[in-house]
Design an enzyme around this catalytic site. Structure first.
Site, PDB file in Angstrom:
ATOM      1  N   ARG A   1      30.443 -42.786 -24.648  1.00  0.00           N
ATOM      2  CA  ARG A   1      30.169 -42.482 -25.867  1.00  0.00           C
ATOM      3  C   ARG A   1      31.181 -42.129 -26.778  1.00  0.00           C
ATOM      4  O   ARG A   1      31.518 -41.878 -28.045  1.00  0.00           O
ATOM      5  CB  ARG A   1      29.141 -41.392 -25.725  1.00  0.00           C
ATOM      6  CG  ARG A   1      27.800 -41.934 -25.504  1.00  0.00           C
ATOM      7  CD  ARG A   1      26.879 -40.640 -24.966  1.00  0.00           C
ATOM      8  NE  ARG A   1      27.201 -40.274 -23.527  1.00  0.00           N
ATOM      9  CZ  ARG A   1      26.453 -39.340 -23.094  1.00  0.00           C
ATOM     10  NH1 ARG A   1      25.519 -38.514 -23.708  1.00  0.00           N
ATOM     11  NH2 ARG A   1      26.830 -39.134 -21.768  1.00  0.00           N
TER      12      ARG A   1
ATOM     13  N   GLY B   1      26.586 -42.587 -11.343  1.00  0.00           N
ATOM     14  CA  GLY B   1      25.863 -41.438 -11.930  1.00  0.00           C
ATOM     15  C   GLY B   1      26.076 -40.275 -11.369  1.00  0.00           C
ATOM     16  O   GLY B   1      26.667 -40.166 -10.138  1.00  0.00           O
TER      17      GLY B   1
ATOM     18  N   GLY C   1      32.511 -31.531 -15.756  1.00  0.00           N
ATOM     19  CA  GLY C   1      33.901 -31.391 -16.092  1.00  0.00           C
ATOM     20  C   GLY C   1      34.055 -31.661 -17.643  1.00  0.00           C
ATOM     21  O   GLY C   1      34.760 -31.582 -18.105  1.00  0.00           O
TER      22      GLY C   1
ATOM     23  N   GLU D   1      15.235 -36.768 -18.780  1.00  0.00           N
ATOM     24  CA  GLU D   1      16.388 -37.132 -19.667  1.00  0.00           C
ATOM     25  C   GLU D   1      15.649 -37.653 -21.089  1.00  0.00           C
ATOM     26  O   GLU D   1      14.662 -38.101 -21.228  1.00  0.00           O
ATOM     27  CB  GLU D   1      17.136 -38.250 -18.990  1.00  0.00           C
ATOM     28  CG  GLU D   1      17.980 -38.000 -17.704  1.00  0.00           C
ATOM     29  CD  GLU D   1      18.938 -36.665 -18.135  1.00  0.00           C
ATOM     30  OE1 GLU D   1      19.688 -36.826 -18.903  1.00  0.00           O
ATOM     31  OE2 GLU D   1      18.562 -35.510 -17.396  1.00  0.00           O
TER      32      GLU D   1
ATOM     33  N   ASN E   1      30.372 -35.016 -25.293  1.00  0.00           N
ATOM     34  CA  ASN E   1      30.294 -36.307 -25.028  1.00  0.00           C
ATOM     35  C   ASN E   1      30.667 -37.498 -25.978  1.00  0.00           C
ATOM     36  O   ASN E   1      30.628 -38.551 -25.808  1.00  0.00           O
ATOM     37  CB  ASN E   1      28.529 -36.451 -24.597  1.00  0.00           C
ATOM     38  CG  ASN E   1      28.141 -35.688 -23.566  1.00  0.00           C
ATOM     39  OD1 ASN E   1      28.497 -35.770 -22.526  1.00  0.00           O
ATOM     40  ND2 ASN E   1      27.366 -34.512 -23.843  1.00  0.00           N
TER      41      ASN E   1
ATOM     42  N   LYS F   1      69.509 -30.104 -31.703  1.00  0.00           N
ATOM     43  CA  LYS F   1      68.871 -30.645 -30.556  1.00  0.00           C
ATOM     44  C   LYS F   1      69.613 -30.021 -29.337  1.00  0.00           C
ATOM     45  O   LYS F   1      71.084 -30.136 -29.495  1.00  0.00           O
ATOM     46  CB  LYS F   1      68.868 -31.900 -30.543  1.00  0.00           C
ATOM     47  CG  LYS F   1      68.279 -32.551 -29.435  1.00  0.00           C
ATOM     48  CD  LYS F   1      68.767 -33.885 -28.936  1.00  0.00           C
ATOM     49  CE  LYS F   1      70.144 -33.708 -28.302  1.00  0.00           C
ATOM     50  NZ  LYS F   1      70.828 -34.851 -27.438  1.00  0.00           N
TER      51      LYS F   1
ATOM     52  N   ASN G   1      77.452 -36.556 -31.877  1.00  0.00           N
ATOM     53  CA  ASN G   1      77.410 -36.466 -30.544  1.00  0.00           C
ATOM     54  C   ASN G   1      77.052 -37.480 -29.450  1.00  0.00           C
ATOM     55  O   ASN G   1      77.068 -37.636 -28.440  1.00  0.00           O
ATOM     56  CB  ASN G   1      76.165 -35.354 -30.152  1.00  0.00           C
ATOM     57  CG  ASN G   1      74.780 -35.947 -30.534  1.00  0.00           C
ATOM     58  OD1 ASN G   1      74.682 -36.719 -31.665  1.00  0.00           O
ATOM     59  ND2 ASN G   1      73.693 -35.538 -29.968  1.00  0.00           N
TER      60      ASN G   1
HETATM   61  C1  UD1 Z   1      23.726 -34.658 -18.030  1.00  0.00           C
HETATM   62  C2  UD1 Z   1      22.427 -34.200 -17.584  1.00  0.00           C
HETATM   63  C3  UD1 Z   1      21.459 -33.789 -18.778  1.00  0.00           C
HETATM   64  C4  UD1 Z   1      22.276 -32.668 -18.880  1.00  0.00           C
HETATM   65  C5  UD1 Z   1      23.656 -32.923 -19.485  1.00  0.00           C
HETATM   66  C6  UD1 Z   1      24.279 -31.539 -19.823  1.00  0.00           C
HETATM   67  C7  UD1 Z   1      22.236 -36.321 -15.858  1.00  0.00           C
HETATM   68  C8  UD1 Z   1      21.553 -37.676 -15.536  1.00  0.00           C
HETATM   69  N1  UD1 Z   1      21.889 -35.596 -16.996  1.00  0.00           N
HETATM   70  O1  UD1 Z   1      23.857 -35.666 -19.124  1.00  0.00           O
HETATM   71  O2  UD1 Z   1      20.251 -33.469 -18.180  1.00  0.00           O
HETATM   72  O3  UD1 Z   1      21.288 -32.034 -20.068  1.00  0.00           O
HETATM   73  O4  UD1 Z   1      24.423 -33.256 -18.588  1.00  0.00           O
HETATM   74  O5  UD1 Z   1      25.565 -31.571 -20.590  1.00  0.00           O
HETATM   75  O6  UD1 Z   1      23.026 -35.520 -15.190  1.00  0.00           O
HETATM   76  N2  UD1 Z   1      29.986 -38.018 -13.756  1.00  0.00           N
HETATM   77  C9  UD1 Z   1      30.560 -38.216 -12.632  1.00  0.00           C
HETATM   78  N3  UD1 Z   1      30.132 -39.514 -12.079  1.00  0.00           N
HETATM   79  C10 UD1 Z   1      29.378 -40.365 -12.376  1.00  0.00           C
HETATM   80  C11 UD1 Z   1      28.476 -40.040 -13.779  1.00  0.00           C
HETATM   81  C12 UD1 Z   1      28.900 -38.677 -14.697  1.00  0.00           C
HETATM   82  O7  UD1 Z   1      31.336 -37.622 -12.085  1.00  0.00           O
HETATM   83  O8  UD1 Z   1      28.902 -41.488 -12.176  1.00  0.00           O
HETATM   84  C13 UD1 Z   1      30.567 -36.602 -14.447  1.00  0.00           C
HETATM   85  C14 UD1 Z   1      30.913 -36.864 -15.918  1.00  0.00           C
HETATM   86  O9  UD1 Z   1      32.299 -37.153 -15.893  1.00  0.00           O
HETATM   87  C15 UD1 Z   1      30.766 -35.443 -16.627  1.00  0.00           C
HETATM   88  C16 UD1 Z   1      29.399 -35.107 -15.703  1.00  0.00           C
HETATM   89  O10 UD1 Z   1      29.412 -36.041 -14.534  1.00  0.00           O
HETATM   90  O11 UD1 Z   1      31.643 -34.655 -16.407  1.00  0.00           O
HETATM   91  C17 UD1 Z   1      28.051 -35.237 -16.566  1.00  0.00           C
HETATM   92  O12 UD1 Z   1      28.045 -36.674 -16.998  1.00  0.00           O
HETATM   93  P1  UD1 Z   1      27.519 -37.129 -18.415  1.00  0.00           P
HETATM   94  O13 UD1 Z   1      27.375 -38.603 -18.464  1.00  0.00           O
HETATM   95  O14 UD1 Z   1      28.305 -36.502 -19.371  1.00  0.00           O
HETATM   96  O15 UD1 Z   1      25.962 -36.623 -18.499  1.00  0.00           O
HETATM   97  P2  UD1 Z   1      24.964 -36.297 -19.585  1.00  0.00           P
HETATM   98  O16 UD1 Z   1      24.595 -37.536 -20.258  1.00  0.00           O
HETATM   99  O17 UD1 Z   1      25.955 -35.156 -20.523  1.00  0.00           O
HETATM  100 MG    MG Z   2      27.851 -34.336 -20.548  1.00  0.00          MG
END
Ligand code: UD1
Ligand code: MG
Length: 466
Positions: free
Chosen positions: A18, A82, A105, A157, A230, A354, A389
Site C-alpha cells: 500500500r 501473510g 514492525g 479483517e 500502512n 569542508k 584543494n
Molecule cells: C494486521 C492485522 C489486523 C490488525 C492490523 C494492526 C492480519 C491479517 N491483520 O493488518 O487485524 O488490525 O495488523 O496494525 O494480521 N508481515 C510479515 N510477513 C508477511 C506479511 C506481513 O512479516 O507475510 C509483517 C509486515 O511487515 C508488518 C506486519 O507483519 O510489519 C503486519 O502486516 P500488515 O500487512 O501491515 O497487516 P495489516 O494489514 O496492517
Molecule cells: Mg499494518
C-alpha cells in the site's frame, strides 16, 4: 515454578504494497528513523536482544543491515504469505520459549510500558492467545474483535467483515501474546481462504477458541500507540505525531520553539535549556545542541555537536561537524562534513567549509571556500578567499597558522602553508609556502597611465565630428 521463558517476535517481512514503494515498508522513516528501529528499541527495553527475533523477508539484507547494531536475531520468511505464515517460519527458533509477545514492525509508537502490560497480562492470565485491543473512533482498515463476554471468539479483517461487523470499534492492534505450545499445536490449521489469499495470524483466535483454548484481550491505554504505517497518509500522520511530541518534550525541558509545527526535529536530537529555535528549522539525526543557543529560521542541521551560546543565524546548513562554544555562524553558511569550528570562531554569509578546522576566535566572514584546511587561532580570512584543494585527481591540504591575515580575494593553491603571523596581500594567488611574520604578494604590480582616459575620450569626440 520456574520463571517462564519469553521471546519477543517482530513481524517485519512484508513488502508494504500500500506504500507503493521500492523500499521495504519497515525501513520507511518517521521522526528521522526507520519504523522498525522504534519497535526494536521498545522491545529491547523489555527483553534482552538475544530473546528478540525479527522476521524479515522482503529486501531482507537491507532490513537486517539497517538494524544490525541492535544485536537481535533474525528469522527469514521467504516468500511472504501473510502474518500467520511469518510465525510458521519462526517455529524452530521459538521452541525454547514458553510464551512469545508478537509485535508489528510497522507500528512504531508502541512503548515498553505497553509491551510489559501485554506480557504481564498474558503470563498471569495464561490463555493460549492474548490480543492487544484498542477502541478507535475510526476503526477503518483494522481487524475487528468479536467476543463473547471476556473471551475473544474471532478477529475479522476489514475486507471480510459484514456491514454489521464493520460497526465494531474494538480493533486488533496487531500485537499479541501466545503460549508457544498452543500456537504451534494449531498453527497448521490456518488456511489462505480469504480475500488476500494469505495465512492470517488473526485467524488463530477462531482456531484456538474452537479448540477450547482461551483467547483473551487486553486494552491499550493510549490507542495512538498502535497506529500502523500502512499507507503514505498513515506514515506522515505518525511522523507528525512524533514530531509534535518531540517538540513538547524539548519545551518541557526548557527549550523555546517558536511555531513548533513548522519545525522538524528528529527523535534522537538533544537540546540544552534556554536554547531558542526559530520557525522553520530542521534538526536531524544525532544532533546535540547545548544551552543558550539560537538557531535561526530555515537552518538545517544534521548530525552536529553544537556547544553552548552558539548563534546560528538564518539559513545555515550544517552537517556532521563540531561547533564550539560561543561560535557564530551565518546567515547562509554551509558547513559540510568533517568541520570543527572552535570556540568564538565566526563563519559568515556564503562561506562554505569542508573537512576544515577553524581555530579559536578566527573569522571567515564573507564569500569564502575553505576545504581540507587547518586554520589556527585568531586568523582573519578576508572576503572571497578560496582554497584550491583539488588538482583534478587528489585533494591537498591548506595550513594557515595562528594570527595570519589573509587579504580579500586571495587564492591559496594547496598544498600550502601560511606561517604564523604572516600577511597575504589582497588579490594574491599563492602557490608556495609563506614564512612566518612575512608579507606575501602574489599579484601583478599596479600600473598607472596618467591622462589616458582623457585622451581616449578626446579621440572619440574627434572621430564623431568627422
Ligand atoms: C494486521 C492485522 C489486523 C490488525 C492490523 C494492526 C492480519 C491479517 N491483520 O493488518 O487485524 O488490525 O495488523 O496494525 O494480521 N508481515 C510479515 N510477513 C508477511 C506479511 C506481513 O512479516 O507475510 C509483517 C509486515 O511487515 C508488518 C506486519 O507483519 O510489519 C503486519 O502486516 P500488515 O500487512 O501491515 O497487516 P495489516 O494489514 O496492517
Ligand atoms: Mg499494518
Amino acid at each position: 515454578m520456574a520463571r517462564p521463558r519469553i521471546a519477543i517476535v517482530i513481524m517485519a517481512a512484508g513488502k508494504g504494497t500500500r506504500l507503493k514503494s521500492k523500499h521495504p515498508k519497515v525501513l520507511h522513516e518517521v521522526g528521522g528513523k526507520p519504523l522498525l528501529a522504534y519497535v526494536i528499541g521498545a522491545a529491547t527495553q523489555v527483553a534482552e536482544p538475544k530473546d528478540v527475533f525479527a522476521i524479515v523477508g522482503h529486501e531482507a539484507d537491507r532490513v537486517r543491515q539497517a538494524v544490525s547494531q541492535s544485536g537481535i536475531n533474525f528469522v527469514m520468511q521467504k516468500p511472504q504469505k501473510g502474518t500467520g505464515h511469518a510465525l510458521m517460519t519462526a517455529r524452530e527458533a521459538l521452541q525454547p520459549y514458553d510464551h512469545i509477545i508478537v509485535l508489528s514492525g510497522d507500528a512504531p509508537m508502541i512503548t515498553p510500558d505497553t509491551i510489559r502490560k501485554l506480557r504481564d497480562f498474558h503470563v498471569s492470565q495464561d490463555p493460549a492467545m492474548t490480543i492487544l485491543a484498542a477502541m478507535l473512533a475510526d476503526p477503518t482498515g483494522y481487524g475487528r474483535v468479536l467476543r463473547k463476554g471476556q473471551n475473544v471468539q474471532r478477529v475479522v479483517e476489514q475486507r471480510s467483515a459484514t456491514s454489521q461487523q464493520l460497526k465494531i470499534r474494538e480493533i486488533n492492534s496487531g500485537f499479541y501474546g501466545f503460549k508457544v505450545k498452543s500456537l504451534f499445536r494449531h498453527i497448521d490449521k490456518l488456511s489462505t481462504n480469504n480475500p488476500h489469499g494469505e495465512f492470517y495470524l488473526t485467524d488463530m483466535a477462531e482456531i484456538l477458541s474452537r479448540s477450547k483454548e482461551h483467547v483473551l484481550s487486553v486494552n491499550v491505554d493510549n490507542p495512538a500507540e498502535i497506529l500502523g504505517a500502512n499507507s503514505r497518509t498513515e506514515l506522515v500522520e505518525i511522523d507528525q505525531r512524533m514530531r509534535t511530541a518531540k517538540c513538547h518534550e524539548l519545551m518541557a525541558e526548557g527549550v523555546t520553539i517558536f511555531n513548533p509545527s513548522s519545525c522538524v526535529i528528529d527523535a534522537d536530537v538533544l537540546v540544552g535549556s534556554d536554547t531558542v529555535i526559530e520557525p522553520f528549522v530542521q534538526i536531524r539525526g544525532n544532533t546535540h545542541i547545548g544551552s543558550d543557543v539560537r538557531i535561526g529560521s530555515f537552518s538545517v542541521i544534521s548530525n552536529c555537536e553544537i556547544g553552548d551560546q552558539v548563534n546560528v543565524q538564518t539559513g545555515c546548513v550544517l552537517e556532521d561537524s563540531h561547533i564550539g562554544n560561543r561560535a557564530g555562524l551565518g546567515p547562509y553558511s554551509h558547513v559540510r562534513p568533517g568541520c570543527e569550528i572552535c570556540e568564538e570562531a565566526h563563519v559568515g554569509n556564503f562561506v562554505e567549509m569542508k573537512k576544515t578546522r577553524l581555530g579559536r576566535a578566527s573569522k571567515a566572514n564573507h564569500l569564502t571556500y575553505l576545504g581540507d584546511s587547518d586554520v589556527g587561532e585568531e586568523v582573519n580570512v578576508g572576503a572571497g578567499t578560496i582554497t584550491c584543494n583539488y588538482d583534478g585527481i587528489h585533494k591537498h591540504k591548506t595550513v594557515i597558522e595562528d594570527g595570519v591575515f589573509i587579504g580579500s580575494d586571495s587564492i591559496l593553491v594547496a598544498p600550502i602553508r601560511i606561517g604564523k603571523g604572516a600577511y597575504v596581500a589582497a588579490g594574491s594567488c599563492l602557490t608556495d609556502d609563506v614564512p612566518p611574520e612575512s608579507l606575501a604578494l602574489g599579484r601583478a604590480r599596479q600600473v598607472i597611465k596618467e591622462s589616458w582616459a582623457r585622451q581616449k575620450r578626446a579621440g572619440r569626440a574627434a572621430k564623431k565630428a568627422e
